[in-house]
Enzyme design. Structure first.
Site, PDB file in Angstrom:
ATOM      1  N   LYS A   1     -13.207  -1.632   3.757  1.00 18.81           N
ATOM      2  CA  LYS A   1     -12.461  -2.638   3.912  1.00 18.81           C
ATOM      3  C   LYS A   1     -11.190  -3.151   4.711  1.00 18.81           C
ATOM      4  O   LYS A   1     -10.746  -2.149   5.620  1.00 18.81           O
ATOM      5  CB  LYS A   1     -11.667  -2.581   2.780  1.00 18.81           C
TER       6      LYS A   1
ATOM      7  N   SER B   1     -20.289   8.666   8.137  1.00 19.79           N
ATOM      8  CA  SER B   1     -19.703   7.392   8.629  1.00 19.79           C
ATOM      9  C   SER B   1     -20.035   6.555   9.362  1.00 19.79           C
ATOM     10  O   SER B   1     -19.992   7.013  10.855  1.00 19.79           O
ATOM     11  CB  SER B   1     -18.710   7.252   8.376  1.00 19.79           C
TER      12      SER B   1
ATOM     13  N   ALA C   1      -8.671   4.601  10.316  1.00 20.15           N
ATOM     14  CA  ALA C   1      -7.791   3.434  10.940  1.00 20.15           C
ATOM     15  C   ALA C   1      -7.831   1.925  10.343  1.00 20.15           C
ATOM     16  O   ALA C   1      -7.786   1.268  10.791  1.00 20.15           O
ATOM     17  CB  ALA C   1      -9.427   3.648  12.117  1.00 20.15           C
ATOM     18  N   GLY C   2      -7.840   2.139   9.260  1.00 21.77           N
ATOM     19  CA  GLY C   2      -6.783   0.865   8.542  1.00 21.77           C
ATOM     20  C   GLY C   2      -8.606   0.375   7.914  1.00 21.77           C
ATOM     21  O   GLY C   2      -7.608  -0.428   7.463  1.00 21.77           O
TER      22      GLY C   2
ATOM     23  N   GLY D   1     -10.061   1.912   5.614  1.00 24.52           N
ATOM     24  CA  GLY D   1     -10.524   2.531   4.603  1.00 24.52           C
ATOM     25  C   GLY D   1     -11.678   3.937   4.458  1.00 24.52           C
ATOM     26  O   GLY D   1     -12.463   3.549   3.404  1.00 24.52           O
ATOM     27  N   SER D   2     -11.848   4.315   5.427  1.00 25.87           N
ATOM     28  CA  SER D   2     -12.628   5.004   5.493  1.00 25.87           C
ATOM     29  C   SER D   2     -12.116   5.955   4.029  1.00 25.87           C
ATOM     30  O   SER D   2     -13.327   6.653   3.268  1.00 25.87           O
ATOM     31  CB  SER D   2     -13.045   5.787   6.398  1.00 25.87           C
ATOM     32  N   SER D   3     -10.852   6.386   3.344  1.00 26.50           N
ATOM     33  CA  SER D   3     -10.929   7.164   1.991  1.00 26.50           C
ATOM     34  C   SER D   3     -11.516   6.608   1.308  1.00 26.50           C
ATOM     35  O   SER D   3     -12.037   8.307   0.753  1.00 26.50           O
ATOM     36  CB  SER D   3      -9.643   7.982   2.463  1.00 26.50           C
TER      37      SER D   3
ATOM     38  N   GLU E   1      -8.971   8.443  -3.928  1.00 18.71           N
ATOM     39  CA  GLU E   1      -7.669   8.233  -2.525  1.00 18.71           C
ATOM     40  C   GLU E   1      -6.048   9.081  -3.281  1.00 18.71           C
ATOM     41  O   GLU E   1      -5.955   9.300  -1.850  1.00 18.71           O
ATOM     42  CB  GLU E   1      -7.668   7.071  -3.585  1.00 18.71           C
TER      43      GLU E   1
ATOM     44  N   ASP F   1      -8.455  -0.657  -1.882  1.00 20.38           N
ATOM     45  CA  ASP F   1      -9.339   0.168  -1.610  1.00 20.38           C
ATOM     46  C   ASP F   1     -10.817   0.362  -2.302  1.00 20.38           C
ATOM     47  O   ASP F   1     -11.656   0.310  -2.084  1.00 20.38           O
ATOM     48  CB  ASP F   1      -9.027   1.199  -0.307  1.00 20.38           C
TER      49      ASP F   1
HETATM   50  N1  LIG Z   1     -16.559  10.209   8.612  1.00 21.57           N
HETATM   51  C1  LIG Z   1     -15.672  11.301   7.549  1.00 21.57           C
HETATM   52  N2  LIG Z   1     -15.743  12.369   6.997  1.00 21.57           N
HETATM   53  C2  LIG Z   1     -15.076  13.016   6.374  1.00 21.57           C
HETATM   54  N3  LIG Z   1     -14.226  12.714   5.342  1.00 21.57           N
HETATM   55  C3  LIG Z   1     -13.630  11.125   6.301  1.00 21.57           C
HETATM   56  C4  LIG Z   1     -14.552  10.252   6.928  1.00 21.57           C
HETATM   57  N4  LIG Z   1     -14.072   9.487   6.534  1.00 21.57           N
HETATM   58  C5  LIG Z   1     -12.759   9.624   6.247  1.00 21.57           C
HETATM   59  N5  LIG Z   1     -12.986  10.784   5.731  1.00 21.57           N
HETATM   60  C6  LIG Z   1     -10.957  10.752   4.261  1.00 21.57           C
HETATM   61  O1  LIG Z   1     -10.561  10.277   4.850  1.00 21.57           O
HETATM   62  C7  LIG Z   1      -8.922  10.529   5.244  1.00 21.57           C
HETATM   63  C8  LIG Z   1      -8.775   9.455   5.880  1.00 21.57           C
HETATM   64  O2  LIG Z   1      -8.465   8.013   5.249  1.00 21.57           O
HETATM   65  P1  LIG Z   1      -6.875   7.580   5.549  1.00 21.57           P
HETATM   66  O3  LIG Z   1      -5.753   8.165   6.332  1.00 21.57           O
HETATM   67  O4  LIG Z   1      -6.839   6.718   4.507  1.00 21.57           O
HETATM   68  O5  LIG Z   1      -7.633   6.405   6.912  1.00 21.57           O
HETATM   69  P2  LIG Z   1      -8.271   4.831   6.268  1.00 21.57           P
HETATM   70  O6  LIG Z   1      -8.671   5.159   4.768  1.00 21.57           O
HETATM   71  O7  LIG Z   1      -8.177   3.731   6.851  1.00 21.57           O
HETATM   72  O8  LIG Z   1      -9.397   5.473   7.403  1.00 21.57           O
HETATM   73  C9  LIG Z   1      -9.738  12.331   6.541  1.00 21.57           C
HETATM   74  O9  LIG Z   1      -8.659  12.690   6.449  1.00 21.57           O
HETATM   75  C10 LIG Z   1     -10.328  12.504   5.105  1.00 21.57           C
HETATM   76  O10 LIG Z   1      -9.961  13.026   4.397  1.00 21.57           O
HETATM   77  C1  LIG Z   2      -1.680   1.078   3.055  1.00 16.96           C
HETATM   78  C2  LIG Z   2      -1.987   0.471   1.920  1.00 16.96           C
HETATM   79  O1  LIG Z   2      -1.892  -0.575   1.798  1.00 16.96           O
HETATM   80  C3  LIG Z   2      -3.642   0.566   2.345  1.00 16.96           C
HETATM   81  C4  LIG Z   2      -4.358   1.763   2.731  1.00 16.96           C
HETATM   82  O2  LIG Z   2      -5.622   1.453   3.977  1.00 16.96           O
HETATM   83  P1  LIG Z   2      -6.381   1.949   4.814  1.00 16.96           P
HETATM   84  O3  LIG Z   2      -5.978   3.790   4.392  1.00 16.96           O
HETATM   85  O4  LIG Z   2      -5.088   2.159   6.492  1.00 16.96           O
HETATM   86  O5  LIG Z   2      -7.483   1.938   5.080  1.00 16.96           O
HETATM   87  C5  LIG Z   2      -1.725   2.064   0.757  1.00 16.96           C
HETATM   88  C6  LIG Z   2      -3.005   1.546  -0.019  1.00 16.96           C
HETATM   89  O6  LIG Z   2      -2.688   0.235  -0.875  1.00 16.96           O
HETATM   90  O7  LIG Z   2      -3.314   1.899  -1.337  1.00 16.96           O
HETATM   91 MG   LIG Z   3      -7.652   5.043   3.818  1.00 20.09          MG
END
Ligand SMILES: Nc1ncnc2c1ncn2[C@@H]1O[C@H](COP(=O)(O)OP(=O)(O)O)[C@@H](O)[C@H]1O
Ligand SMILES: C[C@@](O)(CCOP(=O)(O)O)CC(=O)O
Ligand SMILES: [Mg+2]
Length: 410
Positions: free
Chosen positions: A14, A133, A139-140, A142-144, A180, A191
């Site tokens: 996202k 993935s 990286a922001g 929404g991979s998590s 999450e 997200d």
């Molecule tokens: N490809 C992947 N394989 C396994 N875990 C993942 C993967 N991508 C994300 N994650 C999980 O999501 C976490 C990163 O989430 P977060 O810090 O919220 O960053 P974002 O959601 O912005 O990418 C990682 O520490 C891991 O737990």
């Molecule tokens: C900072 C926040 O608004 C978004 C976090 O997004 P991401 O995990 O950085 O992709 C936290 C949330 O809404 O849960």
């Molecule tokens: Mg995240």
């Protein structure tokens, strides 16, 4: 029994357009799916084993858990509860011997928490879970949440006795919120809502009214820049919380204003009012700077956007590195946009993607479906299995509505 079938689930990343961080405090926020960037989870029965195996090569995690050991843990989380500390600590003790760094630990915790909560002991069979993935990790984008949605969908499917069909989206979304919470402690839920439902939403945490779908008059095209600067949402969200608690009179009104901006931004997007939207993107970034979540590496992108006069840039997601979003002026010359991207790539080593926001949410495909021919099935399994598979290969074989259209169900 669905546990004897091979299937895959998928969910998009996202982009938060307005309202990151303030969303955690119940303020309105606007986000859309980045539906061409997705996480994919392959679920395969593993007849020779007595374990479940987690193969998460993007984060270099391989973990075996004996089913016998897992059944010793009483999983008693029901939806609507806060995270169950007894379950979290039982999983943490199980993971202790592996001494996992935070990134891997959070992924394993999220997976096992959902698996143990959703799949009853009587339904657990040796299974191999492979996660790939095309989203940058942490990286922001929404991979998590996309991982949490893919895992929730898979676990709900494992305990259904029907054929492989999409589990109810509201249930997927609620469990993904729990996932999450395992990863970053205090999510707003925006997200996982986007990763589940796709499209674009005006969302407010704990609101009695469901998120409102946004329908802009024309597609929203943005340039996303991945700075490759690592950061963790958990740390950034906790940092804002402690700033807010130390100075509520300063940060409270700022968060309020961020919510008001998101509502105004939602209207501007729906009216196709680009001039106002661009101005709000600029103000929104300023608010996030004031919250303390920018980074010099993100400011580079913003300054270059200003210098070239092509539009407005803000950080997106939790900030602290990760990604920025650039909204272009209607008349931004193509060659200047190309110069923008190549300067970011060549001078700073950043990666840029031009993406149209919105599009499909979570999906599921039965790889034993008669419509999937033998060769395609084998290639898909190989693409999952090889750590060398590139983003292009994953897109080519797995992207719903991509070149090789598997019979994904939404
Ligand atoms: N490809 C992947 N394989 C396994 N875990 C993942 C993967 N991508 C994300 N994650 C999980 O999501 C976490 C990163 O989430 P977060 O810090 O919220 O960053 P974002 O959601 O912005 O990418 C990682 O520490 C891991 O737990
Ligand atoms: C900072 C926040 O608004 C978004 C976090 O997004 P991401 O995990 O950085 O992709 C936290 C949330 O809404 O849960
Ligand atoms: Mg995240």
């Amino acid at each position: 029994m669905t546990s004897s079938r091979t299937f895959a689930t998928s969910a998009p990343g996202k982009v938060i357009i307005f309202g990151e961080h303030s969303a955690v405090y119940g303020k309105p926020a606007v986000a859309a799916s980045a539906s061409s960037m997705r996480s994919y989870l392959l679920v395969q029965p593993d007849v020779k084993d007595t374990d479940i195996s987690l193969l998460f090569p993007d984060i270099k995690l391989e973990l075996q858990c004996a089913l016998e050991q897992l059944s010793a843990i009483t999983a008693s989380h029901t939806l609507g509860e806060k995270l169950n500390p007894a379950l979290t600590s039982a999983i943490a003790s199980l993971l202790e011997e592996h001494k996992l760094p935070a990134l891997q630990h959070s992924a394993a915790l999220c997976f096992l928490y959902l698996y143990l909560s959703i799949v009853p002991a009587s339904e657990r069979t040796p299974t191999r879970f492979t996660l790939r993935s095309t989203l940058p990790v942490g990286a922001g984008l929404g991979s998590s949440a996309s991982v949490s949605v893919a895992v929730a969908q898979a676990c709900l499917t494992l305990c259904s006795h029907d054929s492989i069909t999409p589990p109810p989206r509201d249930t997927v979304n609620k469990w993904a919120f729990v996932g999450e919470t395992c990863i970053h402690g205090d999510p707003s839920g925006i997200d996982n809502a986007i990763a589940t439902h796709g499209g674009a939403l005006l969302f407010a945490k704990d609101s009695p009214t469901p998120p409102r779908r946004l329908v802009p008059p024309s597609p929203i095209v943005t340039v996303l820049t991945y700075t490759r600067i690592p950061r963790s949402t958990k740390t950034l969200v906790a940092g804002v919380r402690s700033r807010y608690e130390a100075e509520p009179e300063i940060f409270g009104p700022l968060l309020e204003s961020m919510g008001a901006l998101a509502e105004r931004g939602c209207r501007a997007l729906e009216e196709g009012d680009l001039a106002t939207t661009l101005q709000l993107v600029q103000v929104c970034h300023g608010q996030l700077v004031a919250l303390g979540v920018s980074h010099p590496g993100l400011e580079v992108v913003r300054v270059l956007t200003d210098e070239l006069g092509i539009g407005q840039t803000k950080l997106t997601g939790a900030g602290g590195g990760g990604c920025s979003l650039t909204l272009l002026n209607n008349d931004a010359p193509e060659e200047v946009v190309t110069q923008f991207k190549s300067e970011l790539q060549e001078r700073y080593g950043y990666e840029t993607f031009e993406t149209t926001l919105g599009g499909s949410g979570c999906s599921i495909v039965d790889l034993d479906d008669a419509r999937v021919d033998k060769n395609t099935r084998q290639t898909v399994l190989d693409v999952f299995a090889s750590t060398e598979s590139s983003r292009e290969q994953l897109d080519n074989w797995l992207l719903p509505e991509g070149p090789t259209s598997l019979p994904w169900q939404f």
